[in-house]
Motif scaffolding. Structure first.
Motif, PDB file in Angstrom:
ATOM      1  N   ALA A  25       0.814  -1.211   0.000  1.00  0.00           N
ATOM      2  CA  ALA A  25       0.000   0.000   0.000  1.00  0.00           C
ATOM      3  C   ALA A  25       0.851   1.265   0.000  1.00  0.00           C
ATOM      4  CB  ALA A  25      -0.932   0.008   1.210  1.00  0.00           C
ATOM      5  N   ARG A  30      -2.842   4.449   0.303  1.00  0.00           N
ATOM      6  CA  ARG A  30      -3.763   3.511   0.952  1.00  0.00           C
ATOM      7  C   ARG A  30      -5.113   3.431   0.239  1.00  0.00           C
ATOM      8  NH1 ARG A  30      -3.474   0.791   5.466  1.00  0.00           N
ATOM      9  NH2 ARG A  30      -5.333   0.342   6.671  1.00  0.00           N
ATOM     10  N   ARG A  65     -10.781  -1.128   7.968  1.00  0.00           N
ATOM     11  CA  ARG A  65      -9.470  -0.491   7.798  1.00  0.00           C
ATOM     12  C   ARG A  65      -9.628   0.920   7.287  1.00  0.00           C
ATOM     13  NH1 ARG A  65      -6.091  -4.597   4.323  1.00  0.00           N
ATOM     14  NH2 ARG A  65      -8.117  -4.825   3.368  1.00  0.00           N
ATOM     15  N   PRO A  67      -9.718   4.190   4.404  1.00  0.00           N
ATOM     16  CA  PRO A  67      -8.604   5.030   3.995  1.00  0.00           C
ATOM     17  C   PRO A  67      -8.269   6.045   5.100  1.00  0.00           C
ATOM     18  CG  PRO A  67     -10.601   5.726   2.885  1.00  0.00           C
ATOM     19  CD  PRO A  67     -10.948   4.497   3.693  1.00  0.00           C
ATOM     20  N   GLU A  70      -2.528   9.969   5.321  1.00  0.00           N
ATOM     21  CA  GLU A  70      -1.132   9.597   5.559  1.00  0.00           C
ATOM     22  C   GLU A  70      -0.290  10.755   5.992  1.00  0.00           C
ATOM     23  OE1 GLU A  70       0.434   7.154   2.459  1.00  0.00           O
ATOM     24  OE2 GLU A  70      -1.550   6.433   2.017  1.00  0.00           O
TER      25      GLU A  70
END
Length: 70
Positions: A25, A30, A65, A67, A70
């Motif tokens: 990923a 992601r 999970r 998104p 980041e």
């Protein structure tokens, strides 16, 4: 060169249709990885390789999970 093409084609025919693990990923982000995983699972479902319950489990795992920035 022709011999190498024949060997390559034979290896692809013998090998698995789906990769063992999805691509990392971190390389594509992601969100893109989750979208690719959805596409792979949808393809597996449409080709009859997984059943509806397995597809729904995988979708629920992806939803948990989600998104994350980041």
């Amino acid at each position: 060169m022709v011999l190498s093409a024949v060997v390559y084609d034979a290896a692809r025919l013998i090998g698995p249709d789906e990769p063992r693990r999805p691509p990392p990923a971190g390389l594509r982000g992601r969100r893109t990885a989750l979208e690719a995983a959805e596409g792979r699972c949808a393809g597996l479902l449409l080709n009859g390789r997984i059943d509806r319950a397995a597809y729904q489990r995988r979708a629920a795992d992806r939803a948990r999970r989600g998104p994350h920035p980041e």
